[in-house]
Design a protein around this motif. Sequence first.
Motif, mmCIF file in Angstrom:
data_model
loop_
_atom_site.group_PDB
_atom_site.id
_atom_site.type_symbol
_atom_site.label_atom_id
_atom_site.label_comp_id
_atom_site.label_asym_id
_atom_site.label_seq_id
_atom_site.Cartn_x
_atom_site.Cartn_y
_atom_site.Cartn_z
ATOM 1 N N SER A 11 35.850 13.886 -73.802
ATOM 2 C CA SER A 11 36.868 14.912 -73.833
ATOM 3 C C SER A 11 38.335 13.970 -73.884
ATOM 4 O O SER A 11 38.238 12.764 -73.693
ATOM 5 N N ARG A 15 41.977 15.663 -70.686
ATOM 6 C CA ARG A 15 41.377 17.224 -70.649
ATOM 7 C C ARG A 15 39.877 16.912 -69.996
ATOM 8 O O ARG A 15 39.535 15.908 -70.369
ATOM 9 N N ARG A 16 39.314 17.953 -69.711
ATOM 10 C CA ARG A 16 38.197 17.909 -69.067
ATOM 11 C C ARG A 16 37.279 18.900 -69.811
ATOM 12 O O ARG A 16 37.560 19.877 -70.521
ATOM 13 N N PHE A 18 34.372 21.641 -70.239
ATOM 14 C CA PHE A 18 34.046 22.642 -69.385
ATOM 15 C C PHE A 18 33.314 23.603 -70.127
ATOM 16 O O PHE A 18 33.137 23.546 -71.342
ATOM 17 N N ILE A 31 32.838 22.947 -64.408
ATOM 18 C CA ILE A 31 33.219 21.709 -64.910
ATOM 19 C C ILE A 31 31.901 20.769 -64.149
ATOM 20 O O ILE A 31 31.850 20.673 -62.946
ATOM 21 N N GLN A 33 31.580 17.242 -62.627
ATOM 22 C CA GLN A 33 32.321 16.337 -62.071
ATOM 23 C C GLN A 33 31.364 14.965 -61.809
ATOM 24 O O GLN A 33 31.864 14.102 -61.053
ATOM 25 N N THR A 36 32.439 11.419 -63.235
ATOM 26 C CA THR A 36 33.938 11.207 -63.105
ATOM 27 C C THR A 36 34.591 11.009 -61.488
ATOM 28 O O THR A 36 33.777 11.669 -60.862
ATOM 29 N N ASP A 38 37.725 11.835 -60.970
ATOM 30 C CA ASP A 38 39.173 12.561 -61.150
ATOM 31 C C ASP A 38 38.853 13.869 -60.264
ATOM 32 O O ASP A 38 37.698 14.667 -60.345
ATOM 33 N N ILE A 40 40.040 17.557 -58.861
ATOM 34 C CA ILE A 40 40.566 18.603 -59.454
ATOM 35 C C ILE A 40 41.621 19.444 -58.437
ATOM 36 O O ILE A 40 41.174 19.847 -57.244
ATOM 37 N N ASP A 44 45.613 22.254 -60.719
ATOM 38 C CA ASP A 44 44.989 22.162 -61.673
ATOM 39 C C ASP A 44 44.045 23.646 -61.791
ATOM 40 O O ASP A 44 44.058 24.296 -62.829
ATOM 41 N N THR A 62 32.411 23.587 -59.594
ATOM 42 C CA THR A 62 32.422 22.020 -59.987
ATOM 43 C C THR A 62 30.962 21.701 -59.668
ATOM 44 O O THR A 62 30.203 22.098 -58.762
#
Length: 67
Positions: A11, A15-16, A18, A31, A33, A36, A38, A40, A44, A62
């Motif tokens: 991405s 941006r993620r 999804f 999403i 995860q 990553t 990161d 949320i 968000d 997630t």
Amino acid sequence: MSPSAFLKSPSPPGRRPFVKMHGLRNHFVIIDQRGTRDDISAADIIRICDAHEGVGAEQVLTIERPS
């Protein structure tokens, strides 16, 4: 493109990737995860679920690695 292929695609920064799905008039944003670190934030999630600012959904799901 299959949802699993989409989840693996890179991405743009900030941006993620999804997948948005729906059933019985409920909309879900999923999403992945697993690749990553990161987190949320609540802000968000609110932004993602807002139909005017995000993609619009009632729930964000997630997929995470088991702990």
